[in-house]
Motif scaffolding. Sequence first.
Motif, PDB file in Angstrom:
ATOM      1  N   GLY A  14      19.269 -15.688  17.128  1.00 48.85           N
ATOM      2  CA  GLY A  14      19.717 -15.001  18.330  1.00 48.85           C
ATOM      3  C   GLY A  14      20.029 -15.969  19.462  1.00 48.85           C
ATOM      4  N   ARG A  15      21.198 -15.834  20.051  1.00 52.91           N
ATOM      5  CA  ARG A  15      21.618 -16.690  21.158  1.00 52.91           C
ATOM      6  C   ARG A  15      21.826 -15.849  22.405  1.00 52.91           C
ATOM      7  NH1 ARG A  15      19.656 -19.909  18.597  1.00 52.91           N
ATOM      8  NH2 ARG A  15      20.413 -21.928  17.860  1.00 52.91           N
ATOM      9  N   PRO A  16      21.700 -16.460  23.593  1.00 53.57           N
ATOM     10  CA  PRO A  16      21.855 -15.684  24.828  1.00 53.57           C
ATOM     11  C   PRO A  16      23.155 -14.891  24.839  1.00 53.57           C
ATOM     12  CG  PRO A  16      21.037 -17.871  25.329  1.00 53.57           C
ATOM     13  CD  PRO A  16      21.395 -17.881  23.871  1.00 53.57           C
ATOM     14  N   LEU A  17      23.073 -13.685  25.326  1.00 53.16           N
ATOM     15  CA  LEU A  17      24.230 -12.800  25.416  1.00 53.16           C
ATOM     16  C   LEU A  17      25.104 -13.205  26.608  1.00 53.16           C
ATOM     17  CD1 LEU A  17      22.313  -9.467  24.762  1.00 53.16           C
ATOM     18  CD2 LEU A  17      23.573 -10.855  23.101  1.00 53.16           C
ATOM     19  N   PRO A  18      26.318 -12.667  26.709  1.00 50.20           N
ATOM     20  CA  PRO A  18      27.204 -13.035  27.819  1.00 50.20           C
ATOM     21  C   PRO A  18      26.586 -12.882  29.202  1.00 50.20           C
ATOM     22  CG  PRO A  18      28.446 -11.871  26.142  1.00 50.20           C
ATOM     23  CD  PRO A  18      27.009 -11.804  25.721  1.00 50.20           C
ATOM     24  N   ASP A  19      25.641 -11.935  29.345  1.00 50.16           N
ATOM     25  CA  ASP A  19      25.015 -11.755  30.657  1.00 50.16           C
ATOM     26  C   ASP A  19      23.800 -12.654  30.865  1.00 50.16           C
ATOM     27  OD1 ASP A  19      23.054 -10.641  29.073  1.00 50.16           O
ATOM     28  OD2 ASP A  19      23.182  -8.624  29.928  1.00 50.16           O
ATOM     29  N   GLY A  20      23.518 -13.533  29.891  1.00 47.51           N
ATOM     30  CA  GLY A  20      22.409 -14.471  30.005  1.00 47.51           C
ATOM     31  C   GLY A  20      21.104 -13.988  29.419  1.00 47.51           C
ATOM     32  N   SER A  21      21.019 -12.721  29.055  1.00 46.79           N
ATOM     33  CA  SER A  21      19.782 -12.184  28.503  1.00 46.79           C
ATOM     34  C   SER A  21      19.665 -12.522  27.018  1.00 46.79           C
ATOM     35  CB  SER A  21      19.730 -10.663  28.688  1.00 46.79           C
ATOM     36  OG  SER A  21      20.757 -10.033  27.924  1.00 46.79           O
ATOM     37  N   GLN A  22      18.448 -12.391  26.494  1.00 49.41           N
ATOM     38  CA  GLN A  22      18.214 -12.648  25.077  1.00 49.41           C
ATOM     39  C   GLN A  22      18.356 -11.344  24.285  1.00 49.41           C
ATOM     40  OE1 GLN A  22      18.188 -16.448  24.964  1.00 49.41           O
ATOM     41  NE2 GLN A  22      17.334 -15.492  23.131  1.00 49.41           N
ATOM     42  N   PRO A  23      18.969 -11.356  23.119  1.00 43.34           N
ATOM     43  CA  PRO A  23      19.054 -10.132  22.312  1.00 43.34           C
ATOM     44  C   PRO A  23      17.668  -9.705  21.835  1.00 43.34           C
ATOM     45  CG  PRO A  23      19.763 -12.046  21.037  1.00 43.34           C
ATOM     46  CD  PRO A  23      19.571 -12.522  22.445  1.00 43.34           C
ATOM     47  N   ARG A  24      17.403  -8.430  21.949  1.00 47.00           N
ATOM     48  CA  ARG A  24      16.108  -7.895  21.505  1.00 47.00           C
ATOM     49  C   ARG A  24      16.206  -7.273  20.128  1.00 47.00           C
ATOM     50  NH1 ARG A  24      15.003  -3.952  26.314  1.00 47.00           N
ATOM     51  NH2 ARG A  24      17.251  -3.681  25.909  1.00 47.00           N
ATOM     52  N   VAL A  25      17.345  -6.672  19.828  1.00 42.66           N
ATOM     53  CA  VAL A  25      17.588  -6.066  18.521  1.00 42.66           C
ATOM     54  C   VAL A  25      18.963  -6.517  18.043  1.00 42.66           C
ATOM     55  CG1 VAL A  25      16.111  -4.059  18.931  1.00 42.66           C
ATOM     56  CG2 VAL A  25      18.534  -3.981  19.586  1.00 42.66           C
ATOM     57  N   LEU A  26      19.216  -6.338  16.751  1.00 41.76           N
ATOM     58  CA  LEU A  26      20.479  -6.804  16.188  1.00 41.76           C
ATOM     59  C   LEU A  26      21.696  -6.233  16.904  1.00 41.76           C
ATOM     60  CD1 LEU A  26      20.079  -6.895  12.298  1.00 41.76           C
ATOM     61  CD2 LEU A  26      20.391  -8.815  13.865  1.00 41.76           C
ATOM     62  N   ALA A  27      21.637  -4.970  17.246  1.00 40.63           N
ATOM     63  CA  ALA A  27      22.794  -4.320  17.878  1.00 40.63           C
ATOM     64  C   ALA A  27      23.193  -5.002  19.179  1.00 40.63           C
ATOM     65  CB  ALA A  27      22.505  -2.847  18.108  1.00 40.63           C
ATOM     66  N   ASP A  28      22.241  -5.666  19.840  1.00 42.64           N
ATOM     67  CA  ASP A  28      22.565  -6.360  21.092  1.00 42.64           C
ATOM     68  C   ASP A  28      23.602  -7.452  20.874  1.00 42.64           C
ATOM     69  OD1 ASP A  28      20.740  -4.775  22.397  1.00 42.64           O
ATOM     70  OD2 ASP A  28      19.160  -6.304  22.492  1.00 42.64           O
ATOM     71  N   THR A  29      23.667  -8.003  19.657  1.00 43.25           N
ATOM     72  CA  THR A  29      24.600  -9.112  19.403  1.00 43.25           C
ATOM     73  C   THR A  29      26.056  -8.664  19.484  1.00 43.25           C
ATOM     74  OG1 THR A  29      24.551  -8.752  16.998  1.00 43.25           O
ATOM     75  CG2 THR A  29      22.924 -10.267  17.918  1.00 43.25           C
ATOM     76  N   LEU A  30      26.309  -7.365  19.444  1.00 40.24           N
ATOM     77  CA  LEU A  30      27.682  -6.873  19.557  1.00 40.24           C
ATOM     78  C   LEU A  30      28.304  -7.229  20.900  1.00 40.24           C
ATOM     79  CD1 LEU A  30      27.340  -3.362  17.881  1.00 40.24           C
ATOM     80  CD2 LEU A  30      28.557  -5.361  16.986  1.00 40.24           C
ATOM     81  N   ALA A  31      27.460  -7.549  21.882  1.00 39.37           N
ATOM     82  CA  ALA A  31      28.001  -7.952  23.189  1.00 39.37           C
ATOM     83  C   ALA A  31      28.860  -9.207  23.064  1.00 39.37           C
ATOM     84  CB  ALA A  31      26.855  -8.184  24.177  1.00 39.37           C
ATOM     85  N   HIS A  32      28.600 -10.023  22.052  1.00 36.02           N
ATOM     86  CA  HIS A  32      29.387 -11.253  21.873  1.00 36.02           C
ATOM     87  C   HIS A  32      30.840 -10.950  21.512  1.00 36.02           C
ATOM     88  CE1 HIS A  32      26.091 -14.079  22.248  1.00 36.02           C
ATOM     89  NE2 HIS A  32      25.365 -13.405  21.374  1.00 36.02           N
ATOM     90  N   THR A  33      31.097  -9.779  20.977  1.00 40.74           N
ATOM     91  CA  THR A  33      32.471  -9.458  20.561  1.00 40.74           C
ATOM     92  C   THR A  33      33.407  -9.302  21.757  1.00 40.74           C
ATOM     93  OG1 THR A  33      32.054  -7.063  20.521  1.00 40.74           O
ATOM     94  CG2 THR A  33      31.605  -8.294  18.492  1.00 40.74           C
ATOM     95  N   ALA A  34      32.861  -9.184  22.954  1.00 41.43           N
ATOM     96  CA  ALA A  34      33.702  -9.042  24.142  1.00 41.43           C
ATOM     97  C   ALA A  34      34.374 -10.352  24.520  1.00 41.43           C
ATOM     98  CB  ALA A  34      32.858  -8.527  25.309  1.00 41.43           C
ATOM     99  N   ASN A  35      33.847 -11.468  24.009  1.00 35.78           N
ATOM    100  CA  ASN A  35      34.397 -12.780  24.334  1.00 35.78           C
ATOM    101  C   ASN A  35      35.219 -13.339  23.177  1.00 35.78           C
ATOM    102  OD1 ASN A  35      33.154 -12.814  26.839  1.00 35.78           O
ATOM    103  ND2 ASN A  35      31.314 -13.846  26.073  1.00 35.78           N
ATOM    104  N   PRO A  36      36.143 -14.261  23.441  1.00 30.64           N
ATOM    105  CA  PRO A  36      36.845 -14.938  22.342  1.00 30.64           C
ATOM    106  C   PRO A  36      35.835 -15.659  21.466  1.00 30.64           C
ATOM    107  CG  PRO A  36      37.911 -15.372  24.449  1.00 30.64           C
ATOM    108  CD  PRO A  36      36.609 -14.705  24.765  1.00 30.64           C
TER     109      PRO A  36
END
Length: 575
Positions: free
Chosen positions: A202-224
């Motif tokens: 798990g790597r920091p999300l675009p907003d700087g927070s840490q992913p808590r569950v797998l679904a949180d990683t979908l936030a990365h799809t907003a970036n190239p």
Amino acid sequence: MLELMADAVPDRLALVAPPVRLTFGELDARVDRAARLLRGAGVRAGQHVGIYAVNRAEWVESMFACMKLRASSININFRYVPAELRYLAANADLTAMVVERRYLPTVAEILADAPDLRALVVLEDGTHPADDGGIGALTAPGGALADRGIRLVEYEGEPADDGPVRAPRSGDDVFVLYTGGTTGMPKGVLWRHEDLFHAAIGRPLPDGSQPRVLADTLAHTANPPLRYMVMAPLMHGAAELSLLISVGTAGTAVLWCGRHFDADGVLRLAAEERATSMTVVGDAMARPLADALAAAPGRYDLSGLLAFSNTGAPMSGQVRDDLAAALPNVFLLDSYGASEFGHNGSATGGRRVFQLTPDTAVLDENLEPVVPGSPEPGRIARRGAIPLGYYKDKEKTAATFPRDARGVRWVVPGDLALALADGTAQLLGRGSTVVNTGGEKVFPDEVEDALKAHGAVFDVAVVGVPDERYGERVVALVALRALVPAAAGAETGTAPPGGPTTAAELLAHTRLHVAGYKVPKEIHIVDAIARNPAGKPDTVWGRTTARRLSDEAAAVRAATEARATAAHAPEEVNA
């Protein structure tokens, strides 16, 4: 995690493994197919499937296919000789193996000693399609293993099982990563999927927070997508984790698929694919890359490169400086971690001083934190998201995963460090005698046993000495049964006059028993091996002696080359 990304961004490029290019949707479909193939070959949840191949797309597909079946992939070092593969197959209880055809002869040699191995899924690699390494004869009616029911399955064959493979899974599913152990043979580190995600993937999300569950990683799809250049063999944990990080951040993994490390080839691929990050394992990879960049400034367009990181082995200051000069606009980073740790800290100054993660500490022998600024070293340890232990090794698990006086469970692999006053930790090195040569862990006991199998050898001490490229190189000090005094400054590859055998013969013998990277780079003949009262080799004496003899041999070689150059130089003619 792969399925989440495949559903969210199916057309995004997920994997480049030349010549193969797969989007997330295509990769997921290929993984489903591989999972059905393995299930049709008998693989079930909880079982272990070896992957015996160099980097290629099918390596990635097979690893994820095992996860879909709730089975565990087992990373196999493709450099293994039969004795090493025999140990791993039995220790890991392999029930199936995905194997390149070129390695089938090695598999054939160990099949009789791998009783659980029932299916071999064959990857084509240019070897003649009819070459099965003799396995057909072994398993045919009347063959020595006819009653085992061992099946050879073509990886690209049509799966007999066409059922769905997307099914409920659990964070308690187990990921197994084989790494070195103090006995010299590898140990299987057991990670719950959930713990591995939090510790290493798990790597920091675009907003700087840490992913808590797998679904949180979908936030990365907003970036190239970031493009991760994976250079190390996938048989190593650093490469497997880099691949998982790429998937977990909706990135593109660019996989070096050459059978040997080629700095120019790697840099060309990184330039062609616009890599944004490159990860090396110590000087063994970093030095050739630095040299290639210095030899041809501007040849490779690495303008897309943002970060160059090192993990798994130390990178020397000189190499770091050379890389900084060649890549002035790239962020250079040292990462600290281990197969039993995950990611534990980062450093940017090049002094092996790391800012450790909050769940990591430097502990004393009582598992209490070392006071910052103390001159006494401690051992780096982690709590929280840590492995379950080692597969089938309760004793080693108990020693490496102790509980402190408060009942907190730690993992303490043995790295020594100083707790500095500013809260950082300075890594001092391994607490054991392991030799870390270019990121490969070589254990002296194993190499010593191989040398002692030679009839002329009386005693052996294997140590590591500093090496400009690899960090350390393996050196063996050998006492022969014939008590002939060793010549001072004897060169590598020779034995003292009258000796019953030569170092070259010992090297050839060793290559029959261990993989090439474990074979000593030098063998020096000595009168006797100094040992401590417990009967173990005196490691301080061993390292000092090995380094002295190495330096003396190098000086002799340099003097010999200088004399040869002088002898062929043209004579001066006076005008």
